[in-house]
Scaffold this active site. Structure first.
Site, PDB file in Angstrom:
ATOM      1  N   ALA A  36      42.597  35.025  45.141  1.00 35.11           N
ATOM      2  CA  ALA A  36      42.076  34.896  43.775  1.00 35.11           C
ATOM      3  C   ALA A  36      43.114  35.355  42.753  1.00 35.11           C
ATOM      4  O   ALA A  36      43.232  34.767  41.676  1.00 35.11           O
ATOM      5  CB  ALA A  36      40.779  35.686  43.621  1.00 35.11           C
ATOM      6  N   GLY A  39      45.555  32.595  42.526  1.00 32.41           N
ATOM      7  CA  GLY A  39      44.836  31.424  42.029  1.00 32.41           C
ATOM      8  C   GLY A  39      44.561  31.502  40.541  1.00 32.41           C
ATOM      9  O   GLY A  39      44.625  30.493  39.832  1.00 32.41           O
ATOM     10  N   ASP A  40      44.260  32.694  40.049  1.00 32.44           N
ATOM     11  CA  ASP A  40      44.027  32.897  38.616  1.00 32.44           C
ATOM     12  C   ASP A  40      45.269  32.504  37.822  1.00 32.44           C
ATOM     13  O   ASP A  40      45.181  31.775  36.833  1.00 32.44           O
ATOM     14  CB  ASP A  40      43.660  34.361  38.364  1.00 32.44           C
ATOM     15  N   ALA A  41      46.415  32.962  38.275  1.00 24.73           N
ATOM     16  CA  ALA A  41      47.668  32.659  37.574  1.00 24.73           C
ATOM     17  C   ALA A  41      48.013  31.175  37.657  1.00 24.73           C
ATOM     18  O   ALA A  41      48.422  30.569  36.657  1.00 24.73           O
ATOM     19  CB  ALA A  41      48.805  33.504  38.155  1.00 24.73           C
ATOM     20  N   ASP A  44      45.737  29.151  35.391  1.00 23.31           N
ATOM     21  CA  ASP A  44      46.125  29.391  34.008  1.00 23.31           C
ATOM     22  C   ASP A  44      47.365  28.573  33.635  1.00 23.31           C
ATOM     23  O   ASP A  44      47.396  27.931  32.583  1.00 23.31           O
ATOM     24  CB  ASP A  44      46.373  30.886  33.787  1.00 23.31           C
TER      25      ASP A  44
END
Length: 151
Positions: A36, A39-41, A44
């Site tokens: 996660a 994955g967030d980066a 984004d």
């Protein structure tokens, strides 16, 4: 992703792995919160890239649009729309992320939305680390479209 960053290099390894001599690791060796995190980066960067390439506009406007698309509530809506389209393995990654015990909570999201968004981000991280960029982009595009956030 651009060929210059993630393109295939000698021996089939991507350039980033080769350049930094990173160890090969199966996706299931990563914790769901680590998936996660990356994955967030990745999500984004993809959203910001699409917005910038669509219109060279003021950064404040770009930031406002990006924030609306990367917030936990939007990610929760997207994964809800994507679940029927996931492979068994992808659904398993999502569940691992969703069921993880994150240390943080979102400021502007319910606990349910935050856990769903964490599962979504784990899925994005998994696809990125696996090197399946086409599936990654296709799922983001489909999730945006089916959740009513099409770009």
């Amino acid at each position: 992703m651009e060929e210059g960053v993630n393109g295939a290099g000698a021996g089939g390894e991507d350039y980033l792995t080769q350049a930094f001599r990173l160890p090969g690791r199966a996706w299931d060796q990563y914790s769901p919160l680590t998936l996660a995190y990356i994955g967030d980066a990745v999500y984004d960067v993809i959203i910001r890239t699409v917005l910038v390439k669509q219109a060279n506009t003021q950064t404040a406007k770009l930031h406002k649009k990006a924030c609306a698309l990367v917030r936990a509530g939007t990610q929760a809506e997207m994964i809800g729309a994507l679940l029927p389209h996931l492979t068994e393995e992808e659904a398993g990654v999502y569940r691992r992320g969703h069921n993880a015990k994150p240390y943080n909570t979102a400021k502007n999201a319910s606990r349910r939305e935050y856990l769903e968004a964490t599962g979504f981000e784990a899925l994005i991280g998994y696809l990125y680390l696996k090197g399946d960029y086409q599936r990654l982009i296709d799922l983001i595009r489909l999730g945006l479209k089916e959740s009513g956030h099409e770009l």
